[in-house]
Enzyme design. Structure first.
Site, PDB file in Angstrom:
ATOM      1  N   LYS A  77       0.838  -1.198   0.000  1.00 26.82           N
ATOM      2  CA  LYS A  77       0.000   0.000   0.000  1.00 26.82           C
ATOM      3  C   LYS A  77       0.877   1.253   0.000  1.00 26.82           C
ATOM      4  O   LYS A  77       0.696   2.157  -0.791  1.00 26.82           O
ATOM      5  CB  LYS A  77      -0.913  -0.030   1.224  1.00 26.82           C
ATOM      6  CG  LYS A  77      -1.828   1.155   1.334  1.00 26.82           C
ATOM      7  CD  LYS A  77      -2.783   0.997   2.510  1.00 26.82           C
ATOM      8  CE  LYS A  77      -3.470   2.318   2.794  1.00 26.82           C
ATOM      9  NZ  LYS A  77      -4.421   2.257   3.887  1.00 26.82           N
ATOM     10  N   GLU A  80      10.431  -4.659   4.616  1.00 26.16           N
ATOM     11  CA  GLU A  80      10.535  -6.060   4.183  1.00 26.16           C
ATOM     12  C   GLU A  80      10.243  -6.170   2.682  1.00 26.16           C
ATOM     13  O   GLU A  80      10.987  -6.813   1.931  1.00 26.16           O
ATOM     14  CB  GLU A  80       9.519  -6.939   4.940  1.00 26.16           C
ATOM     15  CG  GLU A  80       9.815  -7.125   6.414  1.00 26.16           C
ATOM     16  CD  GLU A  80       9.222  -6.028   7.296  1.00 26.16           C
ATOM     17  OE1 GLU A  80       8.884  -4.938   6.765  1.00 26.16           O
ATOM     18  OE2 GLU A  80       9.118  -6.247   8.512  1.00 26.16           O
ATOM     19  N   GLY A 135      -4.805  -1.960   5.053  1.00 27.75           N
ATOM     20  CA  GLY A 135      -4.016  -3.098   4.573  1.00 27.75           C
ATOM     21  C   GLY A 135      -4.698  -4.430   4.850  1.00 27.75           C
ATOM     22  O   GLY A 135      -4.792  -5.297   3.978  1.00 27.75           O
ATOM     23  N   ARG A 136      -5.209  -4.605   6.061  1.00 23.83           N
ATOM     24  CA  ARG A 136      -5.807  -5.898   6.431  1.00 23.83           C
ATOM     25  C   ARG A 136      -7.200  -6.079   5.851  1.00 23.83           C
ATOM     26  O   ARG A 136      -7.838  -7.103   6.076  1.00 23.83           O
ATOM     27  CB  ARG A 136      -5.802  -6.057   7.945  1.00 23.83           C
ATOM     28  CG  ARG A 136      -6.437  -4.905   8.713  1.00 23.83           C
ATOM     29  CD  ARG A 136      -6.080  -4.955  10.188  1.00 23.83           C
ATOM     30  NE  ARG A 136      -6.561  -3.811  10.935  1.00 23.83           N
ATOM     31  CZ  ARG A 136      -5.903  -2.652  11.075  1.00 23.83           C
ATOM     32  NH1 ARG A 136      -4.732  -2.488  10.482  1.00 23.83           N
ATOM     33  NH2 ARG A 136      -6.398  -1.677  11.798  1.00 23.83           N
ATOM     34  N   GLU A 176      -4.790  -6.745  14.651  1.00 23.06           N
ATOM     35  CA  GLU A 176      -4.294  -5.420  14.286  1.00 23.06           C
ATOM     36  C   GLU A 176      -5.446  -4.409  14.385  1.00 23.06           C
ATOM     37  O   GLU A 176      -5.227  -3.228  14.656  1.00 23.06           O
ATOM     38  CB  GLU A 176      -3.704  -5.430  12.859  1.00 23.06           C
ATOM     39  CG  GLU A 176      -2.708  -4.295  12.630  1.00 23.06           C
ATOM     40  CD  GLU A 176      -1.862  -4.448  11.373  1.00 23.06           C
ATOM     41  OE1 GLU A 176      -0.652  -4.688  11.484  1.00 23.06           O
ATOM     42  OE2 GLU A 176      -2.414  -4.338  10.264  1.00 23.06           O
ATOM     43  N   HIS A 228      -5.424 -33.286  17.558  1.00 20.31           N
ATOM     44  CA  HIS A 228      -4.328 -34.132  18.041  1.00 20.31           C
ATOM     45  C   HIS A 228      -3.171 -33.292  18.560  1.00 20.31           C
ATOM     46  O   HIS A 228      -2.054 -33.784  18.680  1.00 20.31           O
ATOM     47  CB  HIS A 228      -3.890 -35.088  16.937  1.00 20.31           C
ATOM     48  CG  HIS A 228      -4.982 -36.035  16.567  1.00 20.31           C
ATOM     49  ND1 HIS A 228      -5.196 -37.211  17.239  1.00 20.31           N
ATOM     50  CD2 HIS A 228      -5.978 -35.933  15.651  1.00 20.31           C
ATOM     51  CE1 HIS A 228      -6.259 -37.823  16.730  1.00 20.31           C
ATOM     52  NE2 HIS A 228      -6.749 -37.050  15.762  1.00 20.31           N
ATOM     53  N   LYS A 283       9.330  -0.728  14.235  1.00 20.65           N
ATOM     54  CA  LYS A 283       9.868  -0.419  12.899  1.00 20.65           C
ATOM     55  C   LYS A 283      10.943   0.656  13.008  1.00 20.65           C
ATOM     56  O   LYS A 283      12.010   0.556  12.395  1.00 20.65           O
ATOM     57  CB  LYS A 283       8.751   0.125  11.999  1.00 20.65           C
ATOM     58  CG  LYS A 283       7.817  -0.895  11.422  1.00 20.65           C
ATOM     59  CD  LYS A 283       6.958  -0.195  10.367  1.00 20.65           C
ATOM     60  CE  LYS A 283       5.740  -0.997   9.982  1.00 20.65           C
ATOM     61  NZ  LYS A 283       4.802  -0.250   9.158  1.00 20.65           N
TER      62      LYS A 283
END
Ligand code: F6P
Length: 543
Positions: free
Chosen positions: A210, A216, A271-272, A357, A388, A508
């Site tokens: 965005k 990253e 973003g999410r 978030e 399990h 950050k």
């Protein structure tokens, strides 16, 4: 709007719920079901092909009535309208919150700052469709004239989790002669493994960010460019092998990607909440434009349901209110998401960003410290694998973990008795959690006295069961929108800003400073605490 709403703990329904919860805590699901033979059919709701059984929750009719009153007193109705009409409800960033516009039909009009955004949305969708078709058909050729066989999405957070989840969820519908990979981590291993068996001349990178500034993603994008140019040996190859998905045209151009090859979106898409925007380009290339539009139609159907249905029958509202109920009145710290559908294996990870978030906030819209707990921890794994591993703790541990079971009437891969077995497990787990097994029942099985306490299941553990026909793009859209709006409902009750994410900033900023220290020839500046300085020194001396 928030000015008119009383602080949460002063709302009458909250006060009533606080008292009422003391009674409900003593009630047993066994008894509630015994007292009301219709409970299992009555406490259900169905909309847009999604069926929600919420009868196995520790609630009475009064609880549900008080919770819906709480929603009203929290201004949920008005807040929903504010979102759908483009008000700037993300107040800390002064932004509208309009992921619902991403799936609005062409005929709708939604205005932000006086401008209708729907035509823009469809313009981008059409551009994406044209591009996706050219990749899928092989018409789009790489620099050496070969067709694209591999598509690598580079992004992180909302620019990764949605695309990965949707690709896995809809793999059944994907074009199988295309390979899709997703690179997110700044750990070089992620990129190295993604490309180790690929040829650059058959590979397309989608750089999804965005902001187009995320450390990253930019680091991985530069490594991708170096990797591609190492074999293509010509800067002009970038145009055929890189496209960008971003709101930041300037940064895209500065990276060297022609803005002709850029797919835009807008600051009113968080973003999410962006997997159905251009961020979903990898999804569209995988499943094709028609399936992508079917997914959008699914999202839209749930949007309409959320906006127009009375709270008592409103699936996202019910889910959201139940989450508030357990978080604030039962001290539940988590919610387990348990999809009994292998294709939904990344759905819990996707929901983690969406929910945590969004609602991981400790101040209200007016900046005061919240007076109650807010967003719970979401986690989970596809069934039956979780059974399990961690289900033991859900059944017999000391914590209350509300569970959402998600299952389908039909499978996309019919194979002998597999699907009946899978679904038998959904129903069995929810039944065992709710009703458990008493000491008397254990003894009646002839279990040795000393072992009886170990074999008792206390039960009274709540769950929702969500069922749908079969996992299609449309159903996936509905499921995601269901949780998006449940998050919205929770955030509205808590009077928090579910659409900012300041909490990720500090780390950050510090990382940027520390990178310089790790790479510098001189000692760390000692501006850190002694632990951090020691760790930096140790790393520098051993790397
Ligand atoms: O982690 C913070 C965050 O801003 C997320 O909200 C977002 O989804 C992610 O980083 C990626 O951001 P971008 O798409 O701008 O690279």
């Amino acid at each position: 709007m928030s000015e008119k709403i009383a602080p949460l703990t002063q709302r009458p329904a909250w006060k009533a719920l606080t008292q009422h919860a003391e009674t409900v805590k003593t009630l047993q699901l066994r008894q509630l079901f015994k007292d009301d033979p219709a409970r299992g059919t009555r406490l259900t709701a169905e909309a847009e092909g999604l069926f929600l059984d919420y009868s196995k929750n520790r609630v009475t009719d009064e609880t549900l009535s008080l919770l819906t009153q709480l929603a009203e007193q929290s201004g949920l109705k008005q807040h929903i309208e504010a979102m759908f009409t483009g008000e700037k409800i993300n107040i800390t960033e002064n932004r509208a919150v309009l992921h619902v516009a991403l799936r609005a039909p062409k005929s709708e009009s939604i205005k932000v700052d006086g401008e209708d955004v729907v035509p823009e949305v469809h313009k981008v969708l059409d551009k994406m469709s044209g591009f996706a078709d050219r990749i899928r058909s092989g018409e789009w050729k790489g620099h050496t004239g070969k067709r694209i066989k591999n598509v690598i999405n580079i992004g992180i957070g909302g620019s990764d989790l949605g695309p990965v989840m949707a690709y896995e969820a809809l793999k059944h519908y994907s074009q199988r002669d295309l390979t899709f990979r997703f690179v997110s981590n700044v750990d070089g291993t992620d990129f190295a493994e993604a490309v180790q068996d690929l040829n650059a001349d058959e590979t397309l990178f989608l750089v999804a960010s965005k902001t187009f500034t995320t450390l990253e993603t930019m680091t991985n994008a530069h490594s991708a460019r170096d990797w591609a140019l190492a074999s293509l040996k010509d800067d002009s190859a970038i145009a055929k092998h890189f496209v960008a998905i971003s709101t930041n045209a300037k940064a895209v151009a500065a990276f060297g990607i022609d803005t002709e090859n850029m797919f835009g979106f807008w600051d009113w898409v968080g973003g999410r909440y962006s997997m159905d925007s251009a961020i979903g380009l990898s999804t569209m290339i995988a499943i094709g434009p028609d399936n992508f539009r079917a997914m959008l139609a699914g999202f839209h159907a749930m949007d309409v349901h959320f906006r127009t249905t009375p709270f008592e029958k409103n699936l996202p509202v019910l889910l959201g209110l139940l989450t508030v109920w357990y978080t604030d009145f039962f001290d539940a710290q988590t919610v387990a998401i348990l999809p009994y559908e292998q294709y939904l294996k990344r759905f819990p990870a996707y929901l983690q960003q969406l929910t945590m978030e969004s609602n991981g906030k400790h101040v209200t819209l007016s900046g005061e410290h919240v007076a109650t707990e807010t967003g719970p921890i979401y986690w989970g794994e596809p069934g039956t694998n979780g059974q399990h591993s961690f289900y033991q703790l859900i059944h017999q541990g000391t914590r209350l973990i509300p569970c959402d079971f998600i299952g389908f009437y039909k499978t996309l891969n019919p194979l002998g008795r597999h699907h009946d077995m899978l679904m038998a497990n959904v129903f069995a787990q929810a039944e065992a959690l709710a009703f458990g097994k008493t000491a008397e029942e254990v003894k009646a099985e002839g279990v040795a006295e000393a072992l009886v306490p170990h074999k008792v299941f206390e039960g009274n553990r709540p769950s929702n069961t969500i069922l749908a026909d079969v996992l299609t793009p449309e159903v996936l859209g509905k499921l995601i929108a269901l949780y998006e709006h449940s998050v919205f409902t929770q955030g509205t009750i808590w009077s928090i800003d579910s659409f900012d994410q300041w909490g990720v900033e500090l780390g950050k900023v510090l990382a940027q400073k520390i990178i310089g220290e790790l790479e510098s020839a001189t000692e760390p500046t000692l501006a850190h605490d002694t632990s951090t300085t020691n760790l930096i020194r140790r790393y520098r001396s051993k790397k």
